[in-house]
Scaffold this motif. Structure first.
Motif, PDB file in Angstrom:
ATOM      1  N   ASN A   1      21.569   5.278 -11.641  1.00 25.79           N
ATOM      2  CA  ASN A   1      20.626   6.065 -10.839  1.00 25.79           C
ATOM      3  C   ASN A   1      20.632   7.526 -11.275  1.00 25.79           C
ATOM      4  N   ALA A   2      19.992   8.382 -10.489  1.00 23.12           N
ATOM      5  CA  ALA A   2      19.812   9.785 -10.873  1.00 23.12           C
ATOM      6  C   ALA A   2      20.881  10.703 -10.302  1.00 23.12           C
ATOM      7  N   ASP A   3      22.059  10.162  -9.961  1.00 22.92           N
ATOM      8  CA  ASP A   3      23.180  11.020  -9.582  1.00 22.92           C
ATOM      9  C   ASP A   3      23.602  11.868 -10.772  1.00 22.92           C
ATOM     10  N   ARG A   4      24.390  12.918 -10.492  1.00 25.94           N
ATOM     11  CA  ARG A   4      24.894  13.750 -11.585  1.00 25.94           C
ATOM     12  C   ARG A   4      25.738  12.898 -12.527  1.00 25.94           C
ATOM     13  N   GLY A   5      25.355  12.848 -13.778  1.00 28.75           N
ATOM     14  CA  GLY A   5      26.025  12.014 -14.766  1.00 28.75           C
ATOM     15  C   GLY A   5      25.270  10.730 -15.079  1.00 28.75           C
ATOM     16  N   GLY A   6      24.309  10.368 -14.226  1.00 26.28           N
ATOM     17  CA  GLY A   6      23.569   9.129 -14.432  1.00 26.28           C
ATOM     18  C   GLY A   6      22.759   9.128 -15.717  1.00 26.28           C
ATOM     19  N   ALA A   7      22.121  10.251 -16.022  1.00 29.11           N
ATOM     20  CA  ALA A   7      21.312  10.329 -17.242  1.00 29.11           C
ATOM     21  C   ALA A   7      22.189  10.172 -18.486  1.00 29.11           C
ATOM     22  N   ARG A   8      23.406  10.710 -18.418  1.00 29.75           N
ATOM     23  CA  ARG A   8      24.339  10.587 -19.540  1.00 29.75           C
ATOM     24  C   ARG A   8      24.762   9.126 -19.729  1.00 29.75           C
ATOM     25  N   ILE A   9      25.037   8.440 -18.628  1.00 29.88           N
ATOM     26  CA  ILE A   9      25.382   7.023 -18.709  1.00 29.88           C
ATOM     27  C   ILE A   9      24.257   6.248 -19.391  1.00 29.88           C
ATOM     28  N   ASN A  10      23.027   6.517 -18.988  1.00 28.31           N
ATOM     29  CA  ASN A  10      21.890   5.789 -19.546  1.00 28.31           C
ATOM     30  C   ASN A  10      21.710   6.072 -21.032  1.00 28.31           C
ATOM     31  N   LEU A  11      21.963   7.310 -21.425  1.00 29.68           N
ATOM     32  CA  LEU A  11      21.871   7.670 -22.842  1.00 29.68           C
ATOM     33  C   LEU A  11      22.896   6.890 -23.657  1.00 29.68           C
ATOM     34  N   LEU A  12      24.138   6.814 -23.136  1.00 28.51           N
ATOM     35  CA  LEU A  12      25.194   6.086 -23.840  1.00 28.51           C
ATOM     36  C   LEU A  12      24.883   4.592 -23.912  1.00 28.51           C
ATOM     37  N   LEU A  13      24.356   4.038 -22.829  1.00 27.15           N
ATOM     38  CA  LEU A  13      24.010   2.616 -22.832  1.00 27.15           C
ATOM     39  C   LEU A  13      22.912   2.321 -23.855  1.00 27.15           C
ATOM     40  N   ASP A  14      21.892   3.169 -23.883  1.00 23.75           N
ATOM     41  CA  ASP A  14      20.806   2.977 -24.853  1.00 23.75           C
ATOM     42  C   ASP A  14      21.323   3.063 -26.286  1.00 23.75           C
ATOM     43  N   ARG A  15      22.227   4.013 -26.500  1.00 24.44           N
ATOM     44  CA  ARG A  15      22.775   4.199 -27.856  1.00 24.44           C
ATOM     45  C   ARG A  15      23.599   2.991 -28.288  1.00 24.44           C
ATOM     46  N   GLU A  16      24.476   2.523 -27.389  1.00 23.81           N
ATOM     47  CA  GLU A  16      25.395   1.453 -27.767  1.00 23.81           C
ATOM     48  C   GLU A  16      24.733   0.077 -27.768  1.00 23.81           C
ATOM     49  N   GLU A  17      23.613  -0.069 -27.084  1.00 24.54           N
ATOM     50  CA  GLU A  17      22.910  -1.357 -27.107  1.00 24.54           C
ATOM     51  C   GLU A  17      22.536  -1.740 -28.538  1.00 24.54           C
TER      52      GLU A  17
ATOM     53  N   ARG B   1       0.842  -1.198   0.000  1.00 22.17           N
ATOM     54  CA  ARG B   1       0.000   0.000   0.000  1.00 22.17           C
ATOM     55  C   ARG B   1       0.876   1.246   0.000  1.00 22.17           C
ATOM     56  N   ILE B   2       0.609   2.160  -0.917  1.00 18.06           N
ATOM     57  CA  ILE B   2       1.328   3.431  -0.985  1.00 18.06           C
ATOM     58  C   ILE B   2       0.412   4.515  -0.438  1.00 18.06           C
ATOM     59  N   ASP B   3       0.881   5.217   0.576  1.00 18.11           N
ATOM     60  CA  ASP B   3       0.043   6.216   1.236  1.00 18.11           C
ATOM     61  C   ASP B   3       0.244   7.628   0.687  1.00 18.11           C
ATOM     62  N   HIS B   4       1.445   7.917   0.199  1.00 16.90           N
ATOM     63  CA  HIS B   4       1.720   9.240  -0.372  1.00 16.90           C
ATOM     64  C   HIS B   4       2.689   9.089  -1.539  1.00 16.90           C
ATOM     65  N   LYS B   5       2.395   9.805  -2.632  1.00 15.80           N
ATOM     66  CA  LYS B   5       3.327   9.938  -3.746  1.00 15.80           C
ATOM     67  C   LYS B   5       3.759  11.406  -3.808  1.00 15.80           C
ATOM     68  N   ILE B   6       5.044  11.633  -3.598  1.00  7.80           N
ATOM     69  CA  ILE B   6       5.577  12.999  -3.596  1.00  7.80           C
ATOM     70  C   ILE B   6       6.432  13.169  -4.848  1.00  7.80           C
ATOM     71  N   TYR B   7       5.889  13.864  -5.835  1.00  6.83           N
ATOM     72  CA  TYR B   7       6.617  14.046  -7.091  1.00  6.83           C
ATOM     73  C   TYR B   7       7.729  15.076  -6.912  1.00  6.83           C
ATOM     74  N   SER B   8       8.906  14.750  -7.442  1.00 11.23           N
ATOM     75  CA  SER B   8      10.037  15.673  -7.378  1.00 11.23           C
ATOM     76  C   SER B   8      10.855  15.534  -8.655  1.00 11.23           C
ATOM     77  N   PRO B   9      11.530  16.597  -9.089  1.00  3.49           N
ATOM     78  CA  PRO B   9      12.350  16.501 -10.301  1.00  3.49           C
ATOM     79  C   PRO B   9      13.533  15.582 -10.067  1.00  3.49           C
ATOM     80  N   VAL B  10      13.994  14.922 -11.126  1.00  2.00           N
ATOM     81  CA  VAL B  10      15.159  14.036 -11.014  1.00  2.00           C
ATOM     82  C   VAL B  10      16.218  14.405 -12.054  1.00  2.00           C
ATOM     83  N   ASN B  11      16.235  15.667 -12.469  1.00  4.13           N
ATOM     84  CA  ASN B  11      17.255  16.129 -13.409  1.00  4.13           C
ATOM     85  C   ASN B  11      18.627  16.007 -12.748  1.00  4.13           C
ATOM     86  N   SER B  12      19.620  15.580 -13.537  1.00  2.00           N
ATOM     87  CA  SER B  12      20.926  15.330 -12.926  1.00  2.00           C
ATOM     88  C   SER B  12      22.090  15.778 -13.809  1.00  2.00           C
TER      89      SER B  12
END
Length: 386
Positions: free
Chosen positions: A245-261, A60-71
């Motif tokens: 994860n959403a640490d600084r640089g994480g989004a870039r890692i994911n972009l590179l992984l998606d590209r090279e896959e 059961r989820i009682d609260h969803k707190i939306y927050s930005p995850v830009n990194s």
């Protein structure tokens, strides 16, 4: 009515918190409510919208707190923290929790801890006292320790460090890691089942996770391209990779992984695998590769070799089934050859995890309930001098 909140912001954190949530909810009654608060990357499509995994578990989820995850920059991280601080301050003022349980060392947890401090909400902390010298997690984790009242550490070294930080030993409990609970209590898929579930047939594979190094030089492109060059050198091994994860640089890692896959036939990239699939994949893998704590905590329980790349996990307590290597392609290749040797695999068979033997979640839940029910929390902590 007394209320306790458990807060989760990432897939990895949820995996460790889930057994505690389940144990705590066994105590729910007309006089006690256990809230689950979901935030962070759980609610982001870019990171797999892993709130779905929580819902599939019938939690059961009682609260969803939306927050930005830009990194992309330090400003992004600070902006994320600012919004988390404001939203959780509002939540804590509204709910007036008797205790809030958080885990670990991520930047949003630091903001949540500050919100708890500003509202005089007692903070209970899991996984303090560890050291990870290559990540900002290091100073965040120790900061959250000083902001917390009760501490649930995973090993004796970490217990000593928390006390060294001035925390009273009577409030520091070493019950081990709940990751061991997950391994013991999860009914694993068979190798055939879990491979079919991710679109593979019978094969030799490794499980990988690569996060950014957030202290010092952080040439994400170079690090990931070195990793990918090593993957190419082992075409007979399938590399199953979970995104960063959403640490600084994480989004870039994911972009590179998606590209090279698309270009590397033996590379298979997933936003999230879920606890059961992930642990099942680790169990049957020939080795674990990357710089995630799971290679240090979970892999040894299965006696699976683990290669820890770079400095992100430097200082974390390790056992004999783990080897460390640098970030360049040659060192990664040499490490893979070594862990596949009969000599090293024999070492792994005798490896003993220093992170407990299971039942940590039940012990943690019992202690939380005991402290909250006894109404003995005094936030005017005295510094404990050695």
């Amino acid at each position: 009515m007394k209320k306790i909140a458990v807060i989760t912001a990432t897939r990895a954190e949820y995996g460790l918190l889930k057994p505690v949530i389940m144990s705590l909810r066994e105590y729910e009654s007309s006089g006690l409510k256990i809230d689950v608060v979901v935030t962070g990357t759980h609610l982001s499509d870019n990171y797999g919208y892993t709130v779905n995994e929580i819902e599939k578990d019938d939690v059961r989820i009682d609260h969803k707190i939306y927050s930005p995850v830009n990194s992309g920059s330090p400003y992004d991280i600070s902006s994320n923290q600012a919004e988390v601080l404001l939203k959780f301050t509002k939540l804590f003022m509204q709910e007036k929790y008797n205790a809030v349980l958080v885990l670990g060392d991520r930047y949003e947890i630091l903001a949540i801890a500050a919100a708890a401090g500003n509202t005089n909400t007692p903070l209970f902390h899991m996984c303090g006292g560890d050291t990870t010298e290559g990540a900002s997690d290091e100073w965040i984790r120790h900061s959250v320790t000083k902001m917390s009242y009760i501490h649930f550490v995973t090993n004796e070294d970490s217990r000593r460090r928390v006390i060294q930080l001035g925390e009273n030993p009577d409030r520091v409990f070493n019950y081990g890691s709940t990751s061991i609970d997950n391994i013991i209590n999860t009914e694993m898929f068979s190798k055939k089942e879990v491979l079919l579930d991710i679109g593979l047939t019978e094969c030799c594979y490794a499980i990988c996770t690569y996060h950014p190094v957030t202290i010092g030089s952080n040439d994400v492109d170079w690090m990931i391209l070195q990793f990918l060059e090593a993957v190419k050198k082992f075409p007979d091994i399938e590399f199953v990779v979970t995104k960063s994860n959403a640490d600084r640089g994480g989004a870039r890692i994911n972009l590179l992984l998606d590209r090279e896959e698309k270009n590397i036939k033996n590379l298979h990239v997933f936003a999230s695998l879920g606890v059961k699939r992930y642990l099942s994949l680790v169990k049957y893998s020939i080795f674990v590769l990357g710089n995630s704590s799971s290679g240090i905590i979970e892999a040894p329980v299965f006696h699976v070799p683990s290669i820890n790349i770079g400095d992100r996990q430097r200082g974390r307590l390790q056992c004999g089934s783990i080897i460390n290597c640098g970030e360049n392609v040659e060192e990664i290749i040499n490490a893979i050859h070594y862990v596949m040797s009969g000599e090293f695999r024999n070492i792994c068979l005798n490896a003993q995890s220093p992170y407990g033997t299971g039942n940590a979640a039940n012990k943690i839940a019992c202690k939380i309930i005991e402290v909250v029910n006894n109404e003995c929390i005094d936030l005017k902590k005295k510094f404990y001098d050695l």
